[in-house]
Design a protein around this motif. Structure first.
Motif, PDB file in Angstrom:
ATOM      1  N   VAL A  87      72.253  10.030  60.841  1.00  0.00           N
ATOM      2  CA  VAL A  87      71.215  11.065  60.863  1.00  0.00           C
ATOM      3  C   VAL A  87      71.277  11.895  59.588  1.00  0.00           C
ATOM      4  N   VAL A  88      72.477  12.324  59.217  1.00  0.00           N
ATOM      5  CA  VAL A  88      72.629  13.145  58.004  1.00  0.00           C
ATOM      6  C   VAL A  88      72.187  12.358  56.775  1.00  0.00           C
ATOM      7  N   GLU A  89      72.619  11.130  56.649  1.00  0.00           N
ATOM      8  CA  GLU A  89      72.234  10.308  55.490  1.00  0.00           C
ATOM      9  C   GLU A  89      70.716  10.129  55.428  1.00  0.00           C
ATOM     10  N   HIS A  90      70.094   9.887  56.581  1.00  0.00           N
ATOM     11  CA  HIS A  90      68.635   9.712  56.619  1.00  0.00           C
ATOM     12  C   HIS A  90      67.914  10.944  56.090  1.00  0.00           C
ATOM     13  N   PHE A  91      68.290  12.121  56.588  1.00  0.00           N
ATOM     14  CA  PHE A  91      67.594  13.341  56.181  1.00  0.00           C
ATOM     15  C   PHE A  91      67.940  13.763  54.761  1.00  0.00           C
ATOM     16  N   GLY A 142      65.378  20.399  51.244  1.00  0.00           N
ATOM     17  CA  GLY A 142      64.661  20.850  52.426  1.00  0.00           C
ATOM     18  C   GLY A 142      64.969  20.026  53.658  1.00  0.00           C
ATOM     19  N   TRP A 143      65.946  19.117  53.540  1.00  0.00           N
ATOM     20  CA  TRP A 143      66.248  18.219  54.652  1.00  0.00           C
ATOM     21  C   TRP A 143      66.710  18.964  55.891  1.00  0.00           C
ATOM     22  N   GLN A 144      67.440  20.056  55.735  1.00  0.00           N
ATOM     23  CA  GLN A 144      67.889  20.814  56.907  1.00  0.00           C
ATOM     24  C   GLN A 144      66.706  21.465  57.606  1.00  0.00           C
ATOM     25  N   GLY A 145      65.752  21.951  56.845  1.00  0.00           N
ATOM     26  CA  GLY A 145      64.546  22.529  57.431  1.00  0.00           C
ATOM     27  C   GLY A 145      63.739  21.496  58.202  1.00  0.00           C
ATOM     28  N   ILE A 203      65.015  18.910  59.748  1.00  0.00           N
ATOM     29  CA  ILE A 203      65.723  18.723  61.020  1.00  0.00           C
ATOM     30  C   ILE A 203      65.340  19.848  61.975  1.00  0.00           C
ATOM     31  N   ASP A 204      65.275  21.083  61.475  1.00  0.00           N
ATOM     32  CA  ASP A 204      64.903  22.229  62.302  1.00  0.00           C
ATOM     33  C   ASP A 204      63.513  22.043  62.901  1.00  0.00           C
ATOM     34  N   GLU A 205      62.561  21.581  62.105  1.00  0.00           N
ATOM     35  CA  GLU A 205      61.199  21.364  62.600  1.00  0.00           C
ATOM     36  C   GLU A 205      61.173  20.313  63.705  1.00  0.00           C
ATOM     37  N   LYS A 218      62.556  21.810  66.863  1.00  0.00           N
ATOM     38  CA  LYS A 218      61.590  22.730  67.480  1.00  0.00           C
ATOM     39  C   LYS A 218      60.567  21.950  68.297  1.00  0.00           C
ATOM     40  N   LYS A 219      60.058  20.862  67.707  1.00  0.00           N
ATOM     41  CA  LYS A 219      59.072  20.043  68.438  1.00  0.00           C
ATOM     42  C   LYS A 219      59.687  19.443  69.693  1.00  0.00           C
ATOM     43  N   ALA A 220      60.928  18.946  69.574  1.00  0.00           N
ATOM     44  CA  ALA A 220      61.598  18.349  70.724  1.00  0.00           C
ATOM     45  C   ALA A 220      61.828  19.383  71.823  1.00  0.00           C
TER      46      ALA A 220
END
Length: 86
Positions: free
Chosen positions: A61-65, A71-74, A76-78, A81-83
């Motif tokens: 997951v970390v490598e993908h993002f 902005g990869w952490q943001g 993940i946050d988005e 939020k949707k989930a």
């Protein structure tokens, strides 16, 4: 300076005196051509909107993002939020 030297033994990096601190000015007051050498930072948030936490994620997951760039952490946050339906 040898490995065993103390930082205050370095003649090129003397300890600051009260007079040095009195003369000090914020980087924002430097001429523009000198400010260009300082890294750009965001500064203190006026109203923090996010909470720093420690979170364990799979390496995949970390490598993908991370591969998606800044902005990869943001991102993940988005997705979280949707989930969560937020």
């Amino acid at each position: 300076m040898s490995v065993m030297s103390k930082p205050d033994d370095d003649p090129e990096n003397p300890e600051w005196t009260a007079a040095d601190f009195a003369r000090a000015r914020p980087a924002s007051e430097l001429p523009e051509e000198l400010r260009a050498f300082f890294p750009k930072t965001r500064g203190i948030q006026k109203a923090p909107t996010k909470i720093p936490i420690s979170l364990r994620l799979s390496a995949e997951v970390v490598e993908h993002f991370r591969a998606t760039g800044p902005g990869w952490q943001g991102r993940i946050d988005e997705i979280l939020k949707k989930a969560a339906g937020l």
